[in-house]
Scaffold this motif. Structure first.
Motif, PDB file in Angstrom:
ATOM      1  N   VAL A   4      38.049  60.395  40.742  1.00 60.30           N
ATOM      2  CA  VAL A   4      37.517  59.737  41.840  1.00 60.30           C
ATOM      3  C   VAL A   4      37.713  60.352  43.035  1.00 60.30           C
ATOM      4  O   VAL A   4      38.785  60.485  43.667  1.00 60.30           O
ATOM      5  CB  VAL A   4      37.976  58.191  41.685  1.00 60.30           C
ATOM      6  CG1 VAL A   4      37.004  57.367  42.660  1.00 60.30           C
ATOM      7  CG2 VAL A   4      37.815  57.729  40.474  1.00 60.30           C
ATOM      8  N   VAL A   5      36.713  60.483  43.776  1.00 59.96           N
ATOM      9  CA  VAL A   5      36.591  60.999  45.306  1.00 59.96           C
ATOM     10  C   VAL A   5      36.345  59.656  46.099  1.00 59.96           C
ATOM     11  O   VAL A   5      35.214  59.238  45.814  1.00 59.96           O
ATOM     12  CB  VAL A   5      35.771  62.132  45.544  1.00 59.96           C
ATOM     13  CG1 VAL A   5      35.942  62.823  47.092  1.00 59.96           C
ATOM     14  CG2 VAL A   5      36.113  63.444  44.569  1.00 59.96           C
ATOM     15  N   LEU A  46      42.424  52.489  51.714  1.00 57.49           N
ATOM     16  CA  LEU A  46      43.760  52.710  51.306  1.00 57.49           C
ATOM     17  C   LEU A  46      43.936  51.449  50.225  1.00 57.49           C
ATOM     18  O   LEU A  46      44.539  51.901  48.975  1.00 57.49           O
ATOM     19  CB  LEU A  46      44.603  52.313  52.318  1.00 57.49           C
ATOM     20  CG  LEU A  46      44.911  53.448  53.377  1.00 57.49           C
ATOM     21  CD1 LEU A  46      45.675  53.068  54.591  1.00 57.49           C
ATOM     22  CD2 LEU A  46      45.149  54.901  52.598  1.00 57.49           C
ATOM     23  N   ASN A  47      43.444  50.535  50.187  1.00 58.33           N
ATOM     24  CA  ASN A  47      43.429  49.415  49.278  1.00 58.33           C
ATOM     25  C   ASN A  47      42.463  49.827  47.958  1.00 58.33           C
ATOM     26  O   ASN A  47      42.953  49.652  46.941  1.00 58.33           O
ATOM     27  CB  ASN A  47      42.961  48.047  49.847  1.00 58.33           C
ATOM     28  CG  ASN A  47      43.824  47.462  50.790  1.00 58.33           C
ATOM     29  OD1 ASN A  47      45.090  47.752  50.737  1.00 58.33           O
ATOM     30  ND2 ASN A  47      43.490  46.509  51.722  1.00 58.33           N
ATOM     31  N   CYS A  48      41.535  50.437  48.161  1.00 59.35           N
ATOM     32  CA  CYS A  48      40.384  50.855  47.064  1.00 59.35           C
ATOM     33  C   CYS A  48      41.219  52.092  46.460  1.00 59.35           C
ATOM     34  O   CYS A  48      41.237  52.003  45.025  1.00 59.35           O
ATOM     35  CB  CYS A  48      39.282  51.273  47.653  1.00 59.35           C
ATOM     36  SG  CYS A  48      38.008  51.631  46.404  1.00 59.35           S
ATOM     37  N   ALA A  49      41.933  52.844  47.025  1.00 59.35           N
ATOM     38  CA  ALA A  49      42.503  54.015  46.475  1.00 59.35           C
ATOM     39  C   ALA A  49      43.646  53.496  45.815  1.00 59.35           C
ATOM     40  O   ALA A  49      43.900  54.042  44.481  1.00 59.35           O
ATOM     41  CB  ALA A  49      43.207  54.911  47.521  1.00 59.35           C
ATOM     42  N   ASP A  50      44.521  52.388  46.075  1.00 62.28           N
ATOM     43  CA  ASP A  50      45.494  51.926  45.204  1.00 62.28           C
ATOM     44  C   ASP A  50      44.861  51.409  44.045  1.00 62.28           C
ATOM     45  O   ASP A  50      45.699  51.378  43.163  1.00 62.28           O
ATOM     46  CB  ASP A  50      46.217  51.009  46.212  1.00 62.28           C
ATOM     47  CG  ASP A  50      47.006  51.504  47.447  1.00 62.28           C
ATOM     48  OD1 ASP A  50      47.568  52.765  47.387  1.00 62.28           O
ATOM     49  OD2 ASP A  50      47.533  50.716  48.264  1.00 62.28           O
ATOM     50  N   ALA A  51      43.966  50.427  44.242  1.00 62.47           N
ATOM     51  CA  ALA A  51      43.507  49.906  43.016  1.00 62.47           C
ATOM     52  C   ALA A  51      43.019  50.944  41.880  1.00 62.47           C
ATOM     53  O   ALA A  51      43.177  50.743  40.618  1.00 62.47           O
ATOM     54  CB  ALA A  51      42.485  49.015  43.434  1.00 62.47           C
ATOM     55  N   LEU A  52      42.300  51.912  42.440  1.00 61.08           N
ATOM     56  CA  LEU A  52      41.861  53.108  41.351  1.00 61.08           C
ATOM     57  C   LEU A  52      43.190  53.741  40.782  1.00 61.08           C
ATOM     58  O   LEU A  52      43.412  54.087  39.584  1.00 61.08           O
ATOM     59  CB  LEU A  52      41.075  54.104  42.178  1.00 61.08           C
ATOM     60  CG  LEU A  52      39.781  53.641  42.644  1.00 61.08           C
ATOM     61  CD1 LEU A  52      39.387  54.731  43.843  1.00 61.08           C
ATOM     62  CD2 LEU A  52      38.845  53.609  41.407  1.00 61.08           C
ATOM     63  N   GLY A  56      44.845  53.993  36.624  1.00 62.93           N
ATOM     64  CA  GLY A  56      44.900  55.233  35.907  1.00 62.93           C
ATOM     65  C   GLY A  56      44.046  56.444  36.527  1.00 62.93           C
ATOM     66  O   GLY A  56      44.157  57.585  35.846  1.00 62.93           O
ATOM     67  N   ALA A  57      43.109  56.233  37.574  1.00 62.93           N
ATOM     68  CA  ALA A  57      42.262  57.300  38.075  1.00 62.93           C
ATOM     69  C   ALA A  57      42.958  58.416  38.943  1.00 62.93           C
ATOM     70  O   ALA A  57      44.196  57.955  39.511  1.00 62.93           O
ATOM     71  CB  ALA A  57      41.233  56.746  38.776  1.00 62.93           C
ATOM     72  N   PRO A 167      37.831  45.751  47.955  1.00 62.06           N
ATOM     73  CA  PRO A 167      38.392  47.046  47.467  1.00 62.06           C
ATOM     74  C   PRO A 167      38.512  47.113  46.028  1.00 62.06           C
ATOM     75  O   PRO A 167      38.084  48.143  45.349  1.00 62.06           O
ATOM     76  CB  PRO A 167      39.450  47.267  48.506  1.00 62.06           C
ATOM     77  CG  PRO A 167      38.927  46.727  49.707  1.00 62.06           C
ATOM     78  CD  PRO A 167      38.428  45.518  49.450  1.00 62.06           C
ATOM     79  N   ALA A 168      39.017  46.247  45.411  1.00 65.00           N
ATOM     80  CA  ALA A 168      39.663  46.048  44.209  1.00 65.00           C
ATOM     81  C   ALA A 168      38.530  46.022  43.417  1.00 65.00           C
ATOM     82  O   ALA A 168      38.302  46.620  42.116  1.00 65.00           O
ATOM     83  CB  ALA A 168      40.730  45.041  44.137  1.00 65.00           C
ATOM     84  N   ALA A 169      37.489  45.125  43.709  1.00 61.41           N
ATOM     85  CA  ALA A 169      36.161  44.923  43.075  1.00 61.41           C
ATOM     86  C   ALA A 169      35.208  46.174  43.204  1.00 61.41           C
ATOM     87  O   ALA A 169      34.965  46.449  41.897  1.00 61.41           O
ATOM     88  CB  ALA A 169      35.544  43.856  43.457  1.00 61.41           C
ATOM     89  N   VAL A 170      35.427  46.947  44.033  1.00 63.85           N
ATOM     90  CA  VAL A 170      34.753  48.099  44.083  1.00 63.85           C
ATOM     91  C   VAL A 170      35.271  49.105  43.016  1.00 63.85           C
ATOM     92  O   VAL A 170      34.552  49.909  42.442  1.00 63.85           O
ATOM     93  CB  VAL A 170      34.637  48.753  45.540  1.00 63.85           C
ATOM     94  CG1 VAL A 170      34.091  49.946  45.546  1.00 63.85           C
ATOM     95  CG2 VAL A 170      33.734  47.837  46.763  1.00 63.85           C
ATOM     96  N   ALA A 171      36.635  49.196  43.222  1.00 64.74           N
ATOM     97  CA  ALA A 171      37.145  50.167  42.436  1.00 64.74           C
ATOM     98  C   ALA A 171      36.944  49.768  40.763  1.00 64.74           C
ATOM     99  O   ALA A 171      36.632  50.644  40.023  1.00 64.74           O
ATOM    100  CB  ALA A 171      38.791  50.010  42.528  1.00 64.74           C
TER     101      ALA A 171
END
Length: 328
Positions: A4-5, A46-52, A56-57, A167-171
């Protein structure tokens, strides 16, 4: 699991060509989002990246300062080489893209580069391209709004589409299997429109200023250019559905394959006591394409929130189902 980018648009102060219109990679927008051109990742990113990562992404965060840097990210979405040499999206979506946006103009800046990458020139139109399209199905993207407040009053496209903002829901949406395909408006100026455009200016008190222009939708002429117009709304979605308390667009739908266009015309009417008043007449039409020809010099406009001026004919046409989002 997916690569994921997570793409954020930065400033163009490094001397690059910039991206978008009117404000480099910032998309020409400003407002409550504040430092939307920040050089360090915002907290939602940053929160979205952490959730991804927790899911496992394999995550890469990129801040693009120019069209060339956006293009470098989009190249990761390419499919296998084709015999005709065209750049083409990967149908298997091995890499997924999340665009962090502080404005619809930023989202448009990325989609414009995606269209430029994957739309083949007319002289090289491949046989496997749909007859009603000039480009293939574009890769789905995740949209990460950076300003939660813009979702409360339907001011941005993500809110209109009912997309997740947390962010977590987007991930979770980006790693899911659901994709929602949407129409795209291309224009002969080389750009794209995701939500819509509003043509016409206003005075210092916010009152619309009259202008003249020919407006047509397919074979329907809404104005022949001889009468004053106060506004012209071109809608793929409903962001420009109203002007003050006047409804312009009644049925704008970003997935019906049509563009809705409306013009607001001031009309003088007289009562039985011969008193005159001005009312606003709204004329609407729906079709596959629309064209506007200004008659009185340059007309101010907003296109996906980005300001500009139109001084010559501009045509928009619909690309049904051309782009897609992860709806959650």
């Amino acid at each position: 699991m997916y690569d994921v980018v997570l793409l954020t648009l930065g400033s163009a102060d490094d001397g690059g060509a910039g991206c978008g219109t009117g404000g480099g990679c910032c998309g020409g927008a400003s407002g409550p989002a504040g430092d939307e051109c920040a050089e360090t990742p915002r907290v939602p990113v940053l929160n979205c990246a952490d959730a991804l990562t927790a899911a496992g992404a394999r995550v890469t965060t990129v801040t693009a300062h120019s069209d060339a840097e956006i293009d470098s990210v989009l190249a990761r979405l390419d499919g296998p080489a084709r015999p005709d040499g065209l750049d083409w999206p990967d149908e298997d979506a091995k890499t997924r893209l999340v665009v962090a946006t502080a404005s619809d103009g930023q989202l448009r800046a990325v989609m414009r580069r995606m269209v430029r990458r994957y739309a083949p020139p007319p002289s090289r139109r491949p046989a496997d391209l749909a007859a009603n399209r000039t480009l293939p199905d574009l890769p789905a993207i995740g949209i990460l709004p950076l300003d939660p407040a813009r979702g409360a009053d339907q001011r941005d496209l993500a809110a209109q589409l009912g997309l997740p903002r947390d962010p977590a829901a987007v991930a979770a949406a980006v790693l899911g299997d659901r994709v929602r395909r949407l129409d795209l408006l291309r224009n002969d100026g080389g750009s794209v429109t995701l939500d819509g455009a509003l043509l016409g200016g206003a005075d210092e008190a916010g009152r619309p200023l009259a202008w003249r222009g020919r407006v047509e939708v397919d074979d329907t002429v809404l104005s022949n250019g001889d009468e004053p117009l106060l506004a012209c709304a071109i809608g793929n979605a409903g962001g420009y559905a109203a002007l003050s308390d006047v409804t312009l667009l009644a049925h704008a739908d970003p997935a019906d394959g049509l563009v809705e266009v409306a013009v607001a015309v001031p009309v003088t009417v007289r009562s039985r006591w011969r008193r005159s008043r001005v009312r606003l007449e709204v004329r609407r039409a729906r079709g596959r394409a629309t064209a506007v020809v200004p008659r009185d010099g340059e007309v101010p406009y907003l296109d996906d929130g980005v300001a500009g001026e139109l001084g010559r004919k501009r045509s928009w046409w619909t690309e049904p189902g051309a782009w897609a989002v992860y709806p959650g």
